[in-house]
Scaffold this active site. Structure first.
Site, PDB file in Angstrom:
ATOM      1  CG  HIS A 355     -17.512   4.685  -1.352  1.00 21.66           C
ATOM      2  ND1 HIS A 355     -17.823   5.092  -0.078  1.00 21.66           N
ATOM      3  CD2 HIS A 355     -18.278   3.606  -1.596  1.00 21.66           C
ATOM      4  CE1 HIS A 355     -18.733   4.277   0.437  1.00 21.66           C
ATOM      5  NE2 HIS A 355     -19.025   3.366  -0.468  1.00 21.66           N
ATOM      6  CE  LYS A 543      -6.760  13.413   5.478  1.00 22.23           C
ATOM      7  NZ  LYS A 543      -8.195  13.343   5.463  1.00 22.23           N
ATOM      8  NE  ARG A 544      -3.820   3.370   2.639  1.00 25.09           N
ATOM      9  CZ  ARG A 544      -4.092   2.271   1.936  1.00 25.09           C
ATOM     10  NH1 ARG A 544      -5.178   1.564   2.207  1.00 25.09           N
ATOM     11  NH2 ARG A 544      -3.295   1.863   0.978  1.00 25.09           N
ATOM     12  CE  LYS A 549      -7.076   9.594   1.179  1.00 22.00           C
ATOM     13  NZ  LYS A 549      -8.434   9.917   1.648  1.00 22.00           N
ATOM     14  CB  THR A 651     -15.413   9.352   7.623  1.00 21.97           C
ATOM     15  OG1 THR A 651     -14.329   8.503   7.229  1.00 21.97           O
ATOM     16  CG2 THR A 651     -16.609   9.084   6.730  1.00 21.97           C
ATOM     17  CE  LYS A 655     -13.941   8.075  11.630  1.00 20.42           C
ATOM     18  NZ  LYS A 655     -13.111   7.264  10.732  1.00 20.42           N
TER      19      LYS A 655
HETATM   20  C1  26Q Z   1     -10.008  -1.569  -6.017  1.00 15.01           C
HETATM   21  C2  26Q Z   1      -9.537  -2.500  -6.923  1.00 15.01           C
HETATM   22  C3  26Q Z   1      -8.557  -3.414  -6.557  1.00 15.01           C
HETATM   23  C4  26Q Z   1      -8.062  -3.388  -5.270  1.00 15.01           C
HETATM   24  C5  26Q Z   1      -8.543  -2.461  -4.364  1.00 15.01           C
HETATM   25  C6  26Q Z   1      -9.512  -1.556  -4.742  1.00 15.01           C
HETATM   26  C7  26Q Z   1      -9.997  -0.552  -3.773  1.00 15.01           C
HETATM   27  C8  26Q Z   1     -10.072  -0.838  -2.419  1.00 15.01           C
HETATM   28  C9  26Q Z   1     -10.502   0.117  -1.516  1.00 15.01           C
HETATM   29  C10 26Q Z   1     -10.391   0.690  -4.196  1.00 15.01           C
HETATM   30  C11 26Q Z   1     -10.831   1.635  -3.289  1.00 15.01           C
HETATM   31  C12 26Q Z   1     -10.885   1.357  -1.938  1.00 15.01           C
HETATM   32  C13 26Q Z   1     -11.310   2.319  -0.928  1.00 15.01           C
HETATM   33  C14 26Q Z   1     -11.811   3.499  -1.184  1.00 15.01           C
HETATM   34  C15 26Q Z   1     -12.167   4.429  -0.122  1.00 15.01           C
HETATM   35  O1  26Q Z   1     -11.893   4.194   1.037  1.00 15.01           O
HETATM   36  N1  26Q Z   1     -12.815   5.546  -0.469  1.00 15.01           N
HETATM   37  C16 26Q Z   1     -13.204   6.523   0.519  1.00 15.01           C
HETATM   38  O2  26Q Z   1     -14.518   6.210   0.953  1.00 15.01           O
HETATM   39  C17 26Q Z   1     -14.890   7.015   2.058  1.00 15.01           C
HETATM   40  C18 26Q Z   1     -16.238   6.538   2.536  1.00 15.01           C
HETATM   41  O3  26Q Z   1     -17.223   6.921   1.638  1.00 15.01           O
HETATM   42  C19 26Q Z   1     -14.898   8.481   1.664  1.00 15.01           C
HETATM   43  O4  26Q Z   1     -15.160   9.250   2.814  1.00 15.01           O
HETATM   44  C20 26Q Z   1     -13.564   8.884   1.063  1.00 15.01           C
HETATM   45  O5  26Q Z   1     -13.641  10.201   0.562  1.00 15.01           O
HETATM   46  C21 26Q Z   1     -13.181   7.930  -0.051  1.00 15.01           C
HETATM   47  O6  26Q Z   1     -11.885   8.226  -0.534  1.00 15.01           O
END
Ligand code: 26Q
Length: 810
Positions: A355, A543-544, A549, A651, A655
């Site tokens: 991702h 978004k985050r 972003k 995503t 929406k």
């Molecule tokens: C990693 C290590 C330690 C703690 C947390 C994490 C962590 C947690 C969540 C790293 C990444 C995430 C989330 C990533 C994320 O949401 N990525 C998004 O995924 C979507 C679904 O595929 C995409 O549409 C987005 O582009 C992408 O940013």
């Protein structure tokens, strides 16, 4: 399901009586909600049992979606709709003097995710059940979801999300299905009678207890399972001798350390590496999940050697990548298979979704830590790596450089993405552009080595939650216009193309948007005390909060608009309401400055008579699934402005288009495919392309000072960040300012500024042409069906999982 209003009323009244010994009239809203949840869960139980029976005897294949995150939101409404009893329930309740809308509002969001990746997992659950794919979720039942965001004095303050405080109406604790997960200790190999045996001793045991939530498909009998694991202490681990000596703190130590595992969801915080508890969490749910899959599998009395023909595991990012080694362990140590047999089965079972392309976000674990916590697993990873490196060495004629580049263990770290790639049969990106970048940039060595593993699966969203349920008026209009087939076959939305130029239809579309905006404005006034003008353009960026972003680009543009108004109060622009919503990771300093900046600017502009009728800024606190369901149906403009090449897919973009918003976009992630679908007339593109961005990085020939020095607009807004203009201490936004200048603007905010300003002028111009704007809006809705996660799931099922649909009969 055939339940009429009278039956429903009887069932509901009885539920209130048996659960709370109350009549409908006296029941508190909380009890009204829990009784309704329990009843709806009852209605799911028969098809749930039937689905499980069918999957149990079915010799076909089931898929398990392993994910650290499931950002589910609320379930009451979607369960009622999927059961086909929403109207009946609404009427029955209202005859009992209860408002369904108010009851729905009691439900806490299940916020067990950070953002896109977690919400994708939740959309996939809905689509798997709705398309009859036998697919289940496996994750962690966090006691606390992602923090709740409060804004105090313009700053983000994090508050714990105690979502289980009042219980959870949907889950069922399955005590009897608990398994043990082992950590730390000592491992050695022993040869007994010529056979090598693994001896694992002095480990700590944590009990994993599953909580199951039914996932009801839309208007079918499929009920899949979301199984979330909770960590508990083994009874025998309680230190009774300390307890009896009155040392209660020591007596409880094991308990607390075990229970900590499922206590809290980690924020997406790529900057903090090597958190031991995070690794514990990963192994905990992966081990529990695989053990329970294996236990169920063995009930079927099929040889273990055919495991991969009946089970697929999808690894959602690297977070569950340790599943590769854990399945190897189970097959070798517990099922006594040979390494080669175990490896064959494991690689045929596992598939990995990537991702991200941001190198710093790829997970790696310090070897010391990994080895200490998971000694047997580390041994297996070492052996996997030894064999893999050997292959690489021979394929590239002894090229050690190549071996080092691809080694799973390197420089004191275990690289989880590489483990997932080597240990599975499929690697997918989440949008076409993203997959291409993986193949030719980030993972090019692996693409060269295993080209057959790489494939693209563009993300999707469940059009039931994101259109049918959250924008009821639009859904009704669509059904009234083209029939209701689109609900089961979302590509049928395309039929709306025939109405894009129909002025009567355009007007209806516009009225619905206006109506949604009015309702939302009332909600904002009532809950936040801010008044916004529903006739202004609602320009939404939710978004985050993340530098890539580029919320900052949006803000700098607003500052520039404001400057134009200050210079010329008659400056001609369609009034705009800029709506933001974003959580920042607690330790992400620049992101937090971004939030403070938006709020500071909001305060200044919203109170300035020169600007306030033209520009309004609204920062919505605590952005999450339920708030998204409110905001997205009101958006005129969707901000999807990440630095090209950085957003894997996105995503939210899907929406918004599905709800008729016009996208202002860079050619990044799935924006590229949205552009392909709607055509250049129906999306506003701007900015650098991914190849251009990559060129700049490579040649290091971008200098943000050049733009600062040559573009007066940029110069002015940047100076305003630090010269007291914002009436904050001068160093308040120094970090942001420095990131754009002395740190050379890593995300090309200044470089894209001019193009972004022009793109917004174009929006202003188009919005004034009512008919053209509505036509664009209709085309976006019509073309959005291809982004339904039903399509995405069908593609995963066909190309990766090989799981045909299973029809459940009652
Ligand atoms: C990693 C290590 C330690 C703690 C947390 C994490 C962590 C947690 C969540 C790293 C990444 C995430 C989330 C990533 C994320 O949401 N990525 C998004 O995924 C979507 C679904 O595929 C995409 O549409 C987005 O582009 C992408 O940013």
């Amino acid at each position: 399901m055939v339940i009429d209003k009278e039956m429903f009323k009887m069932d509901y009244v009885e539920k209130l009586q048996t659960m709370f010994a109350e009549d409908a009239i006296d029941a508190s809203p909380l009890h009204q909600y829990y009784a309704l949840g329990a009843l709806v869960k009852d209605y799911c139980s028969k098809p749930w049992i039937e689905s499980n029976n069918e999957y149990g005897k079915n010799r076909g294949k089931q898929v398990y979606y392993f994910s650290m995150e499931f950002l589910v939101g609320r379930l009451l409404n979607s369960n009622l709709v999927n059961l086909g009893i929403k109207d009946v329930c609404d009427k029955a309740l209202s005859e009992l003097g209860i408002s369904l809308i108010e009851v729905e509002d009691i439900e806490a969001d299940a916020g067990l995710g950070n953002g896109g990746l977690g919400r994708l997992a939740a959309c996939f659950l809905d689509s798997m059940a709705s398309t009859q794919v036998p697919g289940h979720g496996c994750g962690i039942r966090y006691k606390y979801g992602l923090f709740k965001q409060k804004i105090e004095g313009g700053y983000q303050v994090e508050v714990p999300d105690n979502w289980l405080k009042n219980g959870n109406a949907w889950e069922i604790r399955k005590e009897s299905k608990s398994v043990e997960v082992k950590f730390a200790g000592d491992v050695h190999l022993e040869v007994v009678g010529g056979v090598t045996k693994v001896v694992y001793e002095n480990y700590q045991v944590v009990r994993a207890v599953p909580y199951d939530t039914p996932i009801k498909g839309y208007h079918n009998n499929t009920v899949n399972t979301l199984r979330l694991w909770s960590a508990e202490t083994m009874e025998e681990d309680f230190d009774f001798s300390s307890f009896s000596q009155g040392n209660y703190a020591k007596a409880g130590e094991n308990k607390y350390s075990a229970e900590a595992i499922s206590q809290i969801l980690y924020p997406d915080d790529s900057y903090e590496k090597g958190k031991l508890l995070r690794l514990k969490q990963e192994y905990f749910f992966v081990s529990a999940g695989l053990q329970s899959i294996l236990r169920n599998y063995k009930k079927k009395k099929i040889t273990i050697k055919e495991f991969h023909k009946h089970i697929a595991v999808q690894i959602n990012d690297t977070h569950p990548a340790v599943a590769v080694a854990e399945l190897m362990r189970l097959l070798i140590d517990e099922e006594n298979l040979s390494w080669d047999d175990a490896w064959y089965i494991t690689t045929k079972t596992m598939a990995y979704t990537n991702h991200t392309i941001m190198a710093e976000a790829l997970e790696k674990w310090p070897v010391d830590m990994f080895k200490r916590l998971l000694p047997r697993i580390y041994m297996i990873v070492e052996e996997i790596n030894r064999r893999f490196c050997n292959e690489v060495y021979h394929r590239y004629n002894g090229d050690w450089n190549k071996v080092n580049k691809m080694s799973i263990i390197y420089d004191g770290y275990v690289r989880m993405a590489y483990l997932a790639i080597v240990g599975g049969h499929s690697v997918n990106g989440v949008a076409k552009l993203h997959t291409e970048l993986l193949k030719h940039q980030e993972l090019s060595d692996f693409y060269e080595f295993f080209p057959e593993k790489f494939n693209n699966q563009t993300n999707g969203i469940t059009h039931r939650r994101w259109l049918l349920n959250s924008n009821e008026k639009l859904a009704k209009l669509i059904t009234g216009t083209i029939g209701n087939e689109w609900i089961k076959s979302p590509n049928k939305l395309e039929k709306l193309m025939g109405f894009a130029k129909d002025s009567a239809f355009q007007e209806k579309i516009q009225n619905i948007k206006t109506n949604n905006k009015i309702n939302f404005s009332n909600y904002v006034l009532a809950n936040y005390g801010t008044s916004i003008d529903p006739s202004s353009i609602f320009d939404v960026h939710v978004k985050r909060m993340h530098s890539y972003k580029r919320q900052t680009l949006n803000v700098l543009h607003i500052m520039h608009l404001y400057n134009q108004l200050r210079e010329n109060p008659n400056f001609d622009m369609v009034p705009r309401t800029f709506i933001f919503g974003a959580k920042a990771s607690p330790s992400y300093y620049i992101a937090k400055q971004g939030i403070k900046l938006i709020n500071t600017l909001a305060n200044k502009i919203n109170n300035d008579p020169i600007a306030r009728d033209k520009i309004k800024i609204l920062f919505m606190e605590n952005y999450g699934v339920s708030l998204a369901e409110k905001i997205i149906p009101c958006a005129d403009v969707s901000e999807q402005i990440s630095t090209a090449s950085k957003e894997a897919s996105g995503t939210g973009n899907m929406k918004f288009m599905m709800n008729g918003a016009i996208t202002i976009a860079t050619l990044d992630g799935a924006n590229v495919e949205i552009f392909d679908a709607v055509g250049k007339e129906n999306i506003i593109l701007f900015g650098l392309t991914a190849p251009q961005v990559i060129e700049y990085y490579k040649n290091k020939n971008y200098n943000s000072y050049d733009i600062y020095n040559s573009d007066l607009r940029v110069n002015t807004v940047l100076n305003h960040l630090i010269n007291g203009f914002l009436e904050t201490p001068n160093n308040e936004f120094m970090g942001l300012y420095d990131s754009l200048l002395s740190h050379n603007d890593e995300y090309f905010v200044l470089k894209d500024f001019d193009a972004y300003v022009n793109a917004h002028s174009e929006i202003d111009r188009l919005y004034r042409q009512k008919s053209i704007w509505q036509q664009m809006s209709i085309i976006n809705i019509a073309k959005s069906g291809i982004f339904s996660s039903d399509n995405t799931i069908k593609k995963y099922a066909k190309e990766i999982w090989e799981t045909p649909p299973v029809n459940i009969k009652l």
